[in-house]
Design a protein around this motif. Structure first.
Motif, short mmCIF file in Angstrom:
data_model
loop_
_atom_site.label_atom_id
_atom_site.label_comp_id
_atom_site.label_asym_id
_atom_site.label_seq_id
_atom_site.Cartn_x
_atom_site.Cartn_y
_atom_site.Cartn_z
N GLU A 81 0.95 -1.14 0.18
CA GLU A 81 0.11 0.07 -0.05
C GLU A 81 0.96 1.22 -0.10
O GLU A 81 1.65 1.46 0.81
CB GLU A 81 -1.01 0.00 1.35
CG GLU A 81 -1.80 -1.17 1.44
CD GLU A 81 -3.05 -1.00 0.63
OE1 GLU A 81 -3.34 -0.07 0.06
OE2 GLU A 81 -3.93 -2.05 0.89
N ILE A 83 0.93 4.94 0.52
CA ILE A 83 0.36 5.99 0.85
C ILE A 83 1.08 7.45 0.93
O ILE A 83 2.13 7.63 1.22
CB ILE A 83 0.00 5.66 2.49
CG1 ILE A 83 -0.73 4.67 2.60
CG2 ILE A 83 -1.04 6.97 2.92
CD1 ILE A 83 -2.11 4.06 2.06
N LYS A 96 -3.80 9.99 -0.62
CA LYS A 96 -3.65 9.12 -1.87
C LYS A 96 -3.37 7.69 -1.36
O LYS A 96 -2.46 7.43 -0.72
CB LYS A 96 -2.86 9.49 -2.92
CG LYS A 96 -3.36 10.78 -3.67
CD LYS A 96 -2.50 11.07 -4.96
CE LYS A 96 -2.95 12.33 -5.46
NZ LYS A 96 -3.98 12.41 -6.26
N ARG A 97 -4.08 6.49 -1.89
CA ARG A 97 -3.62 5.22 -1.64
C ARG A 97 -3.36 4.65 -3.04
O ARG A 97 -4.40 4.63 -3.68
CB ARG A 97 -4.99 4.70 -0.74
CG ARG A 97 -4.84 2.95 -0.74
CD ARG A 97 -5.99 2.64 -0.04
NE ARG A 97 -5.63 0.85 0.15
CZ ARG A 97 -6.63 0.28 0.60
NH1 ARG A 97 -7.92 0.69 0.83
NH2 ARG A 97 -6.56 -1.13 0.84
N ASN A 98 -2.11 4.16 -3.06
CA ASN A 98 -1.81 3.63 -4.47
C ASN A 98 -2.16 4.64 -5.60
O ASN A 98 -2.85 4.31 -6.63
CB ASN A 98 -2.39 2.19 -4.69
CG ASN A 98 -2.07 1.36 -3.67
OD1 ASN A 98 -0.77 1.30 -3.16
ND2 ASN A 98 -2.94 0.52 -3.19
N TYR A 102 -8.80 9.40 -1.88
CA TYR A 102 -10.02 8.88 -0.96
C TYR A 102 -11.16 9.58 -1.60
O TYR A 102 -11.11 10.84 -1.23
CB TYR A 102 -9.64 8.97 0.34
CG TYR A 102 -8.86 7.70 0.89
CD1 TYR A 102 -9.20 6.46 1.02
CD2 TYR A 102 -7.51 7.79 0.84
CE1 TYR A 102 -8.58 5.62 1.40
CE2 TYR A 102 -6.75 6.85 1.41
CZ TYR A 102 -7.20 5.66 1.74
OH TYR A 102 -6.57 4.62 2.14
N HIS A 108 -9.89 6.32 5.16
CA HIS A 108 -8.38 5.89 5.46
C HIS A 108 -8.28 5.45 6.72
O HIS A 108 -7.47 4.39 6.99
CB HIS A 108 -7.68 6.82 5.08
CG HIS A 108 -6.04 6.68 5.01
ND1 HIS A 108 -5.39 5.71 4.34
CD2 HIS A 108 -5.20 7.15 6.02
CE1 HIS A 108 -4.16 5.85 5.02
NE2 HIS A 108 -3.77 6.49 5.86
#
Ligand SMILES: Nc1ncnc2c1ncn2[C@@H]1O[C@H](COP(=O)(O)OP(=O)(O)OP(=O)(O)O)[C@@H](O)[C@H]1O
Length: 366
Positions: A81, A83, A96-98, A102, A108
């Motif tokens: 992951e 972040i 941001k995740r990958n 969001y 999150h």
């Protein structure tokens, strides 16, 4: 779960730093004010979208800079992951995740569970009941999604009910039917919060006792007690009985906003009768119990951040704590301390592998 790498740009006293981390114990070591705690806070920020120490985001930006960025790569359930979090002055923070935004920041929270143990936690013991309710509420919220919603609903009605009582005192007109509606809403949320807190404390207390005993031996007798008016009488009856008092005092005098946790050592309040080391041990046991319950709920090991943890603890307690760490009771652990040689020696003596980072004025040397 563990954090593989961490990078910060313009975060507090760091201009730019990058760390490759061990999945076991990592120690950030350096003089006072070097930036050790700031690295723990960067990890906290990445996991929980806020600083552990300061709620104002713009104050985390390096003095004279306009933004900060924190990035981290986590390994979680066999997946990577990535972040990334950025904060610009006067703008909303972005996570941001990958590489994907969001939809809601709240999505999150809970992804990367974490427990921080810090000297600041002493406020849980020495400050008013609000700090202890905040502690228990935070712990329950991390594992129970609906709990926070109930708390928000309860607090909203409480504010409205108090405003009604105040307005009634000012105007001399008392809206009984509106008060009854508020009482019904307060009772509904209050009951649920009480039941969840009670069930939580039943699970939490034996885990706390066991951690405290392990850390300190059998000699110290400590007690952790959940105190709530609702243990004796239901909220509906309580509100009815205190109606006259509430009118006079112009506020709601009963309910779960009056709950507290009582901490005793040898039958006396630890706030007044516990030494600094005993208070610290009590807090560590509270936080480790939080860790255990979080791990049970999530099904994997959260990160454990131990800020300045050796200070005030005697050698035996330090050894016990490190024994827990080395037994892999906890997954990835981060420790800060001012004594490079001391920490190196502790881990060598215990034959526990540790990755040491020298921190000096916002610079990291692995
Ligand atoms: N926004 C900021 N811009 C610049 N410097 C900052 C900012 N916020 C905090 N600092 C500085 O970061 C420094 C390091 O703080 P930190 O709490 O990480 O130190 P530490 O190494 O944990 O020290 P100690 O051993 O005393 O606990 C402090 O001197 C503080 O003034």
């Amino acid at each position: 779960m563990h954090l593989q790498q961490l990078s910060v740009i313009n975060f507090k006293n760091y201009t730019e730093a990058g760390l490759l981390l061990s999945d076991g114990v990592n120690a950030f070591l350096g003089d006072n004010g070097a930036g050790k705690t700031n690295l723990l806070d960067a990890i906290h920020y990445l996991a929980l979208c806020k600083s552990y120490f300061n709620p104002i985001d713009s104050q985390q930006i390096k003095q004279d800079a306009d933004f900060f960025i924190i990035t981290g790569t986590f390994s979680r359930n066999g997946q990577t992951e990535a972040i990334a979090c950025s904060v610009k002055r006067n703008q909303k923070k972005q996570f941001k995740r990958n590489k994907k935004d969001y939809p809601r920041l709240a999505d999150h929270i809970g992804l990367l569970p974490l427990v921080m143990v810090s000297p600041n936690d002493v406020s849980i013991i020495v400050e008013g009941s609000e700090e202890r309710r905040k502690f228990i509420d935070n712990v329950i919220s991390q594992t129970d999604n609906g709990y926070l919603d109930e708390l928000i609903a309860y607090n909203k009605v409480l504010i409205n009910r108090n405003a009604l009582l105040k307005a009634a005192a000012d105007t001399g007109r008392y809206d009984q039917s509106l008060l009854e509606i508020f009482d019904e809403q307060l009772t509904s949320s209050g009951k649920k919060i009480f039941e969840k807190r009670k069930a939580f404390m039943e699970a939490f207390t034996p885990v706390f006792n066991s951690h405290y005993r392990f850390l300190t031996g059998e000699a110290e007798n400590v007690e952790l007690i959940y105190e709530s008016q609702l243990l004796q009488i239901d909220l509906e009856t309580l509100l009815r009985k205190s109606a006259e008092k509430d009118k006079v005092l112009e506020r709601t005098t009963c309910g779960v906003h009056k709950d507290d946790l009582l901490f005793y050592i040898h039958g006396m309040p630890i706030k007044k009768f516990g030494s600094q080391g005993q208070q610290k041990s009590f807090l560590i046991a509270l936080k480790l119990a939080q860790y255990t319950l979080l791990q049970q709920a999530k099904g994997f090991k959260p990160l454990l951040l131990l800020d300045d943890v050796f200070d005030k603890l005697d050698d035996k307690r330090v050894e016990k704590l490190m024994q827990m760490v080395s037994n892999h009771d906890f997954g990835q652990v981060f420790i800060t301390d001012t004594g490079y040689n001391r920490v190196k020696q502790i881990f060598e003596d215990m034959q526990v592998p540790v990755k040491l980072f020298k921190i000096a004025q916002g610079e990291v040397d692995a």
